[in-house]
Design an enzyme around this catalytic site. Sequence first.
Site, PDB file in Angstrom:
ATOM      1  N   GLU A   3    -140.384 -10.503 -52.717  1.00  0.00           N
ATOM      2  CA  GLU A   3    -141.057 -11.751 -52.354  1.00  0.00           C
ATOM      3  C   GLU A   3    -142.523 -11.565 -51.974  1.00  0.00           C
ATOM      4  O   GLU A   3    -143.341 -12.449 -52.204  1.00  0.00           O
ATOM      5  CB  GLU A   3    -140.312 -12.438 -51.202  1.00  0.00           C
ATOM      6  CG  GLU A   3    -138.965 -13.000 -51.617  1.00  0.00           C
ATOM      7  CD  GLU A   3    -138.280 -13.730 -50.483  1.00  0.00           C
ATOM      8  OE1 GLU A   3    -138.976 -14.451 -49.747  1.00  0.00           O
ATOM      9  OE2 GLU A   3    -137.053 -13.572 -50.330  1.00  0.00           O
TER      10      GLU A   3
ATOM     11  N   ASP B 258    -135.132 -11.536 -50.489  1.00  0.00           N
ATOM     12  CA  ASP B 258    -134.422 -11.327 -49.223  1.00  0.00           C
ATOM     13  C   ASP B 258    -132.940 -11.662 -49.335  1.00  0.00           C
ATOM     14  O   ASP B 258    -132.539 -12.571 -50.074  1.00  0.00           O
ATOM     15  CB  ASP B 258    -135.040 -12.172 -48.108  1.00  0.00           C
ATOM     16  CG  ASP B 258    -136.419 -11.675 -47.706  1.00  0.00           C
ATOM     17  OD1 ASP B 258    -136.754 -10.523 -48.047  1.00  0.00           O
ATOM     18  OD2 ASP B 258    -137.159 -12.436 -47.060  1.00  0.00           O
TER      19      ASP B 258
ATOM     20  N   ASP C 168    -130.749 -13.478 -47.936  1.00  0.00           N
ATOM     21  CA  ASP C 168    -130.333 -14.673 -47.210  1.00  0.00           C
ATOM     22  C   ASP C 168    -130.303 -15.827 -48.207  1.00  0.00           C
ATOM     23  O   ASP C 168    -130.515 -15.625 -49.406  1.00  0.00           O
ATOM     24  CB  ASP C 168    -131.263 -14.965 -46.025  1.00  0.00           C
ATOM     25  CG  ASP C 168    -132.726 -15.093 -46.429  1.00  0.00           C
ATOM     26  OD1 ASP C 168    -133.007 -15.334 -47.627  1.00  0.00           O
ATOM     27  OD2 ASP C 168    -133.602 -14.948 -45.555  1.00  0.00           O
TER      28      ASP C 168
ATOM     29  N   ARG D  96    -134.073 -11.427 -39.786  1.00  0.00           N
ATOM     30  CA  ARG D  96    -133.380 -12.718 -39.692  1.00  0.00           C
ATOM     31  C   ARG D  96    -131.878 -12.454 -39.703  1.00  0.00           C
ATOM     32  O   ARG D  96    -131.267 -12.303 -40.753  1.00  0.00           O
ATOM     33  CB  ARG D  96    -133.789 -13.642 -40.842  1.00  0.00           C
ATOM     34  CG  ARG D  96    -135.263 -14.022 -40.800  1.00  0.00           C
ATOM     35  CD  ARG D  96    -135.640 -15.048 -41.844  1.00  0.00           C
ATOM     36  NE  ARG D  96    -137.077 -15.323 -41.789  1.00  0.00           N
ATOM     37  CZ  ARG D  96    -137.982 -14.726 -42.543  1.00  0.00           C
ATOM     38  NH1 ARG D  96    -137.618 -13.801 -43.418  1.00  0.00           N
ATOM     39  NH2 ARG D  96    -139.264 -15.036 -42.427  1.00  0.00           N
TER      40      ARG D  96
END
Length: 700
Positions: free
Chosen positions: A10, A83, A85, A302
């Site tokens: 990212e 990521d 998530d 996170r």
Amino acid sequence: MKVHTLLIVESPAKATTIERYLGPGYTVLASMGHLIDLPKSRIAIDEEHNFEPEYITVRGKAKILKELQKNANKAGHVLLASDNDREGEAIAWHLRNSFLKKNEDLNIERIVFNEITPEAIKNAVANPMEINEAKVNAQKARRVLDRIVGYNLSPLLWSKVKNGLSAGRVQSVALRLICEREELVEKFIPEEYWSLDASFSKGRSTFIAQMAQYKGEKVDIKTEEEVQKIIESLKDQKAEVISVKETEKQLKPKAPFTTSTLQQTAANRLGFTSRKTMQIAQQLYEGINIGASRVGLITYMRTDSTRISEQALGEVREWIEKNHPDSLPEKPLTYSVKKNAQDAHEAIRPTYVRYTPDEIKEHLNKDQLKLYSIIWERFVACQMKNSKTLTISYEIQAGEALFRISSTKVKFKGYQNVVKLLKSKEKNVKVPSLKKGEEVNISDFDATQHFTTGPSRFTDASIVKMLEENGIGRPSTYAPIIGVLLDRYYVVRKNKQLQPTTLGRIISDMLSTQFPNVVNQKFTAEMEQNLDQVEVDGLEWHKMIKDFYAPFKAQLEHVNETLESIKGVLDEPTDEICEKCGKPMVKKLGRFGFFLACSGFPECRNTKAVPLGDCPREGCDGKIVARKKAGGKGKEFYGCTNYPECDFISHFKPTNSKCPKCGYFLVEKNDKKNGIVKTCVNPECDFLHTHEENPESESK
């Protein structure tokens, strides 16, 4: 011929770190976040056809997408490493679909990792997987749900309150919490009370103890007169030690950080906002140059889990055994994961325990070092033995008063061997060795005035804690929720506290009144659970949205038809006359609250602050308004409109509360010792004034 591999992450910083680990045969590029998403200009949700979202290439990102497609075709093999998530999975899903449209034979795989280290990256590359469609659906459901709420409520606010406003599903609930807390703060009127300390001596040693009981009752002294009577009754009294107790305590280390606890601790210990904490954590995660090598210093930031990998446990236990062998437990310590945790990632921890804060401090800036230090300390401490303390408590009887004092010393440091920044600041009280029945001399008395403290406004730390406890939002959303409220000026941050603006309170009151089933904690928490079920249990997301949509749309139509616009109400005529053109001034609502504007606009553009109260100076008919020094720099203060004839100023903001003694307004003070305190602005009135200070500052 060996196939060349394109790996897509990212961010450029992450790409730089990973490319060094993989070497020749790999190209690592960054997508710069979402390249394909919903358009901002319209709702783009097909409400008639199963709520399917309409995706487009994000404005300004077409060039990046085209470059990635070009490189993907050249490589032949693509690894999507966004990521791990929901948002990251959606980015990978969109990239895969975009690439396959151009080249359906392209070999595309997904890789995930929890830390950016050579071992973790090489292991991820060696074990590719398919894109998690359930996780993509959970992200899609959240976006659709937020679109339906935000893109329907915002136009309602435009038509009923003010143009340019916006509302959101989760942040509206957070705003409501902040507004409700503000109401409690405003309603609270502090009450005066007193405490009494006495100086005792034994030989050459002296110590101070606090009165805990008087005449067998808990201390409840309301006035200075009462405390002075007690002091008089205690003079020349004999003092005797009537109780000596020893108590051993074991202090357990805290669990390693989750996103929520990291943000809370960074706010309380370091003074970081949630946004700043996550920005710095992102830097530490993506990679820092440590001498000749570049390494991600912490795991993914996170997470809602306290789980630790077996490899990390082995490394930290090895470090503890080498550096603090007496503090190593027999077996690794485990910490319970909260009920609604997704548990997709480990706890936040250093990737290499051997990189102590002292060892790498020259490679980090000041803020990076602070955040890394508390992450390192918390993780290493969580795998060490308890700290043990011995507390000796004494009770001393003097006349009808009972005084108490205690002294604590550490018997075994345990995990406290590695805790520095996170160490609790406790005063070390020295008390001479005393025995039961022993007489001590009582001499000086120190009576201290206090005021009861009411509820505190939310800070970044306490609102994140509240959101987490109520199941509102998820680790990735805590900082953005606060950020959105601040960016929209629904909330301002003063003295590290979150305070709703007039505009924020109007919006919150309207939304919570008209949409009580949407803007409430229970509903928001249930929707978060449903989104988790979409990801974990494969709950059908279209039905979830459909069940919500019908009653929401019906209520929206009802409110649009029945709710009166308050646009006109907000432009309120006043008796104030414009000093520039002589026309009456109108009270208007702006981004920062109410202000006075000339009714002769646009010919006359004069504006000024709304008076907050009458000037307390005797004989002055001026009003108190918010002011700043010339040039608009420095802290805001509050002064009289008759300046320079009247030089009254206060550095404390007027409240809506009136003084019960003289009728003037109370001002609000906030200090570290007493928290939020209200006092009367009138210098001639003694209501809630401390003996040391007066709310009126020195005149200019």
